[in-house]
Motif scaffolding. Sequence first.
Motif, PDB file in Angstrom:
ATOM      1  N   GLY A 222      74.912  46.621  13.326  1.00  0.00           N
ATOM      2  CA  GLY A 222      75.844  45.719  13.921  1.00  0.00           C
ATOM      3  C   GLY A 222      77.362  45.828  12.886  1.00  0.00           C
ATOM      4  N   SER A 241      79.353  40.796  11.180  1.00  0.00           N
ATOM      5  CA  SER A 241      78.739  41.928  11.885  1.00  0.00           C
ATOM      6  C   SER A 241      77.397  41.761  12.009  1.00  0.00           C
ATOM      7  CB  SER A 241      78.962  43.028  10.678  1.00  0.00           C
ATOM      8  OG  SER A 241      77.987  42.376   9.839  1.00  0.00           O
ATOM      9  N   SER A 244      76.529  39.476  16.003  1.00  0.00           N
ATOM     10  CA  SER A 244      77.433  40.468  16.857  1.00  0.00           C
ATOM     11  C   SER A 244      76.790  40.712  18.010  1.00  0.00           C
ATOM     12  CB  SER A 244      78.477  41.678  16.319  1.00  0.00           C
ATOM     13  OG  SER A 244      78.234  42.519  16.516  1.00  0.00           O
ATOM     14  N   GLY A 246      75.352  43.829  18.522  1.00  0.00           N
ATOM     15  CA  GLY A 246      75.361  45.065  17.513  1.00  0.00           C
ATOM     16  C   GLY A 246      74.928  46.228  18.343  1.00  0.00           C
TER      17      GLY A 246
END
Length: 390
Positions: A222, A241, A244, A246
């Motif tokens: 991520g 991060s 999301s 990835g």
Amino acid sequence: MRALIIGVGQCGTKIADLFALVDFEALAINTSKGDLDYLKHVPPERRILIGESLTGGKGVNANPILGREAMKRDLPLVMRKIGSIIGYEDVDIFFLTFGFGGGTGAGGTPVLAEALKEEYPDSLVVAIGALPLREEGIRPTINAAITIDKLSKIADSIIAIDNNKLKEGGDDITRAYERINYTIVERIASLLALVDVPGEQTLDASDLKFVLKAFGSFATVGYAKAEANKVKSLSRLIVKSFESEGLYLEANIESALYGLVAIHGPPETLKAAEIFEALDYLTNKIRGKQIFRGFYPDPREREVEVVTLLSGIYESRSIEDIIITAKRYAQSFMEAKEEAETKKKELLSGLPDFDDVYARGGSELKEIFPDGEYPDIDGISKKLRRGKDD
């Protein structure tokens, strides 16, 4: 930390070419001379054409059996080239980039992965593969499912990228593929750039290798980045991060066994309370409860960058869809094949052999025409009738 990027096939060599652009050691292997010549950043001496005796340098047309055979035939050449690149310095990780649905990558990558594991037992072998689009049809899906099965028994981790994410943007097809390839390189390169770098808490090569040595399971990377003066909540940026898309893989991150988080940015932005709030959340979220962490305050930076690696993932909708589709097709194909064989046997059952139908035809002709000079059909018929009358 030292990593060697090895691209296999058209998709894999394009990704390796981008890694070479940002100064990674890269090697390109393909059955298509045209695709190798198209590369811009991998030096010519690090491009290997395999299987030329099989394909004439024209590729394998998405046939993984030919891709496997091409790699097997030229494996000594490939391993010698890898050995010459490595020299006397160890490699921590081999990243093999390829396409799951193709021929050279799907067929050749498992062969190369197995050879690398045998030749370099202290190095990790991590596969980075692009999953096929659903619209590409059943053949790439079959190729992908079988290759996933093979690599899960060899590679330390498999980082799979779901190309179906291409359809979510408004880019044309060329830019969509480029976007995914750049994303792969950006995230892996950003992660490797922070390993063994001094920081408040440092991630070293052994931490990354521990996380990636995940029994042939799946991993995803991520990424989140923002201008420091626009970050209202560092905790939220860190969470973003790993929540999301990835590396473009639909996966249940709660099934992950291990995690690694690297945070890089200006010191005044890296608030301890917000960092630990996010890391506690992630630790409690994943099954393995093990998170390695690195914090890198840098007064020269004007942006905050967060890279997250999750490994040991066994639940992925992207992977499951491919496996289930391949299994259903294989079952229906085998049933259709068996039905066709049965119908053929039923249709042809009861037919005699030529020897049964023409049991005496050949011998009678030889008796009547021992010299082998047979007259026309009418003459043969007359002689046969005369012979019977006698």
